[in-house]
Scaffold this active site. Structure first.
Site, short mmCIF file in Angstrom:
data_model
loop_
_atom_site.label_atom_id
_atom_site.label_comp_id
_atom_site.label_asym_id
_atom_site.label_seq_id
_atom_site.Cartn_x
_atom_site.Cartn_y
_atom_site.Cartn_z
CE LYS A 112 -4.34 -2.04 1.87
NZ LYS A 112 -5.35 -2.08 2.88
CE LYS A 192 -6.09 -9.15 0.05
NZ LYS A 192 -5.82 -8.62 1.66
CE LYS A 195 -14.39 -4.46 3.16
NZ LYS A 195 -13.76 -4.44 4.63
P1 TYM Z 1 -10.53 -6.58 6.24
O1 TYM Z 1 -11.43 -5.25 6.52
O2 TYM Z 1 -9.53 -6.37 5.56
O3 TYM Z 1 -11.30 -7.34 6.37
C1 TYM Z 1 -11.95 -8.79 7.69
C2 TYM Z 1 -11.38 -9.85 7.16
O4 TYM Z 1 -11.56 -11.08 5.97
C3 TYM Z 1 -10.66 -11.27 5.41
N1 TYM Z 1 -10.82 -11.63 4.49
C4 TYM Z 1 -10.20 -12.26 3.79
N2 TYM Z 1 -10.75 -13.72 3.79
C5 TYM Z 1 -10.34 -14.84 2.55
N3 TYM Z 1 -10.63 -14.67 1.77
C6 TYM Z 1 -10.38 -13.09 1.05
N4 TYM Z 1 -10.12 -13.13 -0.04
C7 TYM Z 1 -10.28 -11.96 2.08
N5 TYM Z 1 -10.49 -10.84 2.49
C8 TYM Z 1 -10.23 -10.77 3.40
C9 TYM Z 1 -9.74 -11.34 6.60
O5 TYM Z 1 -8.70 -11.58 6.66
C10 TYM Z 1 -10.08 -10.26 8.17
O6 TYM Z 1 -9.98 -11.31 8.56
N6 TYM Z 1 -6.89 -6.28 9.64
C11 TYM Z 1 -8.06 -6.15 9.32
C12 TYM Z 1 -8.68 -5.80 10.23
C13 TYM Z 1 -8.05 -6.11 11.77
C14 TYM Z 1 -8.23 -6.90 12.78
C15 TYM Z 1 -6.95 -6.93 14.19
C16 TYM Z 1 -8.37 -8.72 12.50
C17 TYM Z 1 -8.09 -4.60 13.10
N7 TYM Z 1 -8.01 -5.15 14.30
C18 TYM Z 1 -7.63 -7.30 14.92
C19 TYM Z 1 -8.41 -9.53 13.54
C20 TYM Z 1 -7.19 -8.72 14.87
C21 TYM Z 1 -8.58 -5.81 8.20
O7 TYM Z 1 -8.14 -4.92 7.77
O8 TYM Z 1 -9.31 -6.97 7.74
#
Ligand code: TYM
Length: 326
Positions: A112, A192, A195
């Protein structure tokens, strides 16, 4: 039973990757654990520029999506990260235990910061805030998709470093991965589903209409073999559809492949899209219903944030004492 924590950024409606990779697991874990917290991580989302009015409505939209997917505010603490200031405070303390090179090697920063020229300090320390989210509740289990595993490793390292320096306080949190830990883009099965994918056809959002879902899956990139087999290495496109099919229909991959017997990929895509539509329709309808009452959504988040604060305060008090701040 353990202490479960996870988070999702309010940067748009969840897609099939979020739902199958994480949210479905979130729902299941609510019933087996005494302490379950799910956070809409708005502080993480502002590491990239967000339009204020849009962010405000995305937070409520995310609350609607999570409730519609089956998060039950009676069973889990559903809250907005920025409303619990302990997250930012613990993040500062953990940041003082984190080396610069440790963060520089993490993939999200590499990716990013290049896209956005320089990248902010917030984007750089993003994974430290994520570690604070998790450790603040002494969490033991973190249901996430595969892309978050390296962030989890930093949280484990920081638990170890803090415990080593100030005495045992944090358990080492473990990632919980589902079978669908990595749902791929429908346009490019080597990356992957995301969003922020600029290609509209790459991502199925949980609010997509049945027509849109059917169109996106019909156009999904596969290969030139018409028979359906499961081989993620050599046939990533078709295999991604098999994984999606199995997950939404709640069957095994073997069962999904056997249902595809005698179908070419075109006919199989239709079967998959019907299964996806069937699974997402009640969720989509519930989201539309919930969106009509923003007051209710605000109430749910306010209640959850209050409960999260009650859990966070004593842990942060302990941290302050250990570090010598009070
Ligand atoms: P985020 O908002 O990008 O995504 C939320 C969750 O969805 C999962 N995910 C996927 N799983 C399978 N295939 C995909 N293509 C895919 N795209 C997204 C992500 O792995 C995630 O579990 N940094 C984190 C948010 C966060 C967080 C935390 C997570 C902030 N603090 C503490 C766990 C614990 C994030 O950007 O998720």
């Amino acid at each position: 039973g353990g202490r479960v924590f996870s988070g999702i950024q309010p940067t748009g409606v969840p897609h099939l990757g979020n739902y199958l990779g994480a949210l479905e697991n979130w729902v299941a874990l609510q019933t087996q654990n005494p302490c379950v917290l799910y956070s809409i991580v708005d502080l993480h989302s502002i590491t990239l520029p967000q339009e204020p009015a849009q962010l405000r409505s995305s937070i409520l939209d995310m609350a609607a999506s999570l409730l519609a997917c089956g998060i039950d505010p009676e069973r889990s603490v559903l809250f907005q990260q920025s409303q619990v200031s302990e997250h930012a405070e613990l993040s500062w303390i953990l940041g003082c235990l984190t080396s610069m090179p440790r963060l520089r090697q993490l993939p999200q920063w590499k990716m990013k910061s290049k896209q956005k020229n320089e990248g902010s300090v917030g984007l750089y320390t993003y994974p430290v805030l994520q570690a604070a989210d998790i450790l603040l509740y002494k969490s033991t289990h973190v249901p996430v998709g595969e892309d978050q595993v390296q962030h989890l490793e930093l949280a484990q390292d920081l638990a170890r470093i803090f415990n080593g320096r100030y005495g045992e306080l944090f358990p080492e949190p473990r990632a919980l991965l589902s079978m669908t830990r990595k749902v791929k883009s429908l346009r490019d099965p080597s990356s992957k589903m995301s969003k922020s994918d600029p290609h509209a056809m790459a991502t199925v959002r949980i609010t997509d209409s049945p027509d849109d879902i059917a169109l996106k899956i019909r156009r999904a990139v596969t290969d030139f073999t018409s028979e359906v087999t499961f081989d993620p290495e050599t046939r990533p496109g078709v295999s991604n559809l098999v994984i999606i099919h199995a997950a939404v229909a709640r069957i095994s991959v073997e069962e999904a492949v056997s249902q595809a017997k005698g179908l070419d990929t075109g006919a199989y895509k239709q079967l998959v899209s019907e299964a996806v539509i069937q699974r997402l329709t009640p969720i989509r309808e519930e989201i539309h219903r919930l969106r009509k009452d923003p007051g209710h959504l605000e109430g749910v988040l306010a209640l959850g944030s209050g409960r999260a604060r009650e859990l966070a305060a004593p842990v942060l008090r302990e941290v302050r004492q250990r570090v010598g701040l009070s």
